[in-house]
Design an enzyme around this catalytic site. Structure first.
Site, PDB file in Angstrom:
ATOM      1  N   THR A 122    -111.870 -24.616  30.098  1.00  0.00           N
ATOM      2  CA  THR A 122    -110.571 -23.980  30.224  1.00  0.00           C
ATOM      3  C   THR A 122    -110.650 -22.955  31.338  1.00  0.00           C
ATOM      4  OG1 THR A 122    -110.962 -22.079  28.796  1.00  0.00           O
ATOM      5  CG2 THR A 122    -110.333 -24.102  27.698  1.00  0.00           C
ATOM      6  N   SER A 124    -109.921 -19.863  31.231  1.00  0.00           N
ATOM      7  CA  SER A 124    -110.222 -18.492  30.830  1.00  0.00           C
ATOM      8  C   SER A 124    -111.675 -18.281  30.474  1.00  0.00           C
ATOM      9  CB  SER A 124    -109.359 -18.115  29.618  1.00  0.00           C
ATOM     10  OG  SER A 124    -109.630 -18.972  28.530  1.00  0.00           O
ATOM     11  N   CYS A 125    -112.332 -19.277  29.894  1.00  0.00           N
ATOM     12  CA  CYS A 125    -113.675 -19.026  29.380  1.00  0.00           C
ATOM     13  C   CYS A 125    -114.741 -19.901  30.006  1.00  0.00           C
ATOM     14  CB  CYS A 125    -113.709 -19.215  27.861  1.00  0.00           C
ATOM     15  SG  CYS A 125    -113.505 -20.921  27.340  1.00  0.00           S
ATOM     16  N   GLY A 126    -114.341 -20.859  30.839  1.00  0.00           N
ATOM     17  CA  GLY A 126    -115.358 -21.712  31.433  1.00  0.00           C
ATOM     18  C   GLY A 126    -115.761 -22.806  30.476  1.00  0.00           C
ATOM     19  N   CYS A 131    -117.110 -23.982  27.320  1.00  0.00           N
ATOM     20  CA  CYS A 131    -117.363 -23.372  26.010  1.00  0.00           C
ATOM     21  C   CYS A 131    -118.293 -24.249  25.185  1.00  0.00           C
ATOM     22  CB  CYS A 131    -116.046 -23.191  25.267  1.00  0.00           C
ATOM     23  SG  CYS A 131    -114.862 -22.177  26.167  1.00  0.00           S
TER      24      CYS A 131
END
Length: 280
Positions: free
Chosen positions: A119, A121-123, A125
């Site tokens: 994603t 936002s978080c890379g 996961c």
């Protein structure tokens, strides 16, 4: 040329007043990365990632992603890169990219699909342990003795900001850059996702056949997460600098694999979390 920002009409409120103005916002669209490879019956293709990204440098992003996940090891592993699928109706961008691998290069797609979800936002996961890096053969960077001066480091945030053209327009993009030991920025890329910006830099270095990049450092315009440190390590880059804080797992990873990790790089100050011997 792909537009990285979009003009929109907004109402700007300042105290008790408001006015209608035109503003620019960073473009964000999905990119699906597909990998083509040989099977006994011929050629096939599989989707390996969907990430929200800023269009532009899509080939570099896909190559950097595949390299940092050890799906490819060199430029010679890739025989073709093509956009496919219909153009997006609002922007005209084509949001599917296919990387065709050379005969004999068989991707470990089962591991990718089991362990990773991307994603903006978080890379990537779900990679919550260091064991995954040991499985793909990541090694300590102890043998890299490249030195980076304190003066070179403290000049990097301003130098990076000066090259963030779309950030100046929108205030909405992250950036990553590869720099040499003198603090000169050699490759800079912007994206809504920090991990995408890093993948674009890694992909650019791969296309220039500069990986592993033992002579470079990497700077990012935010925090230093585990995902960014992982990408730095796999690219063979011995130093990661961030203008904000590192995470605890990023520090553990840096210490175990002997990557120099710098955080809170602001003004003439910074913190060293690992392998400080590379900073003179």
């Amino acid at each position: 040329m792909t537009d990285l920002s979009l003009a929109i009409d907004i109402r700007k409120v300042r105290g008790d007043s408001a006015q209608s103005v035109t503003d620019r916002v960073a473009v964000e669209e999905p990119l699906e990365i597909r990998v083509g490879y040989s099977v006994p019956a011929g050629r096939t293709a599989t989707s390996v990632s969907v990430t929200m990204r800023t269009p532009g440098n899509d080939a570099e992003l896909a190559l950097g992603f595949l390299y940092s996940e050890s799906i490819i090891c060199s430029n010679s592993d890739v025989v073709a890169i093509d956009h496919s699928g219909p153009a997006a109706p609002d922007s005209g961008n084509r949001n599917i990219i296919r990387i065709d691998l050379a005969d004999g290069v068989i991707p470990d797609l089962e591991r990718l699909q089991r362990n990773f979800y991307t994603t903006s936002s978080c890379g990537v996961c779900g990679k919550s342990s260091l064991d995954a890096l040991r499985v793909i053969g990541a090694t300590r960077l102890t043998m890299i003795k490249r030195q980076f001066s304190r003066t070179a480091l403290i000049g990097l945030p301003d130098a990076l900001r000066d090259q963030q053209a779309t950030f100046k327009e929108t205030g909405g993009l992250h950036a990553a850059a590869a720099f040499n030991s003198h603090g000169d920025i050699e490759v800079v890329r912007e994206d809504v996702g920090r991990h995408n910006a890093v993948d674009k830099v890694v992909g650019a270095l791969l296309q220039e056949e500069r990986l592993p990049a033992a002579d470079c450092g990497l700077i990012v315009s935010g925090r230093a997460s585990f995902e960014l440190l992982q990408k730095t390590l796999v690219a063979g880059i011995p130093l990661l600098a961030a203008v904000s804080a590192p995470s605890s797992l990023a520090v553990r990873l840096a210490q175990e694999f002997d990557v120099t990790l710098v955080g809170f790089l602001r003004g003439d100050a910074f913190n060293i979390y690992s392998a400080g011997e590379r900073i003179s």
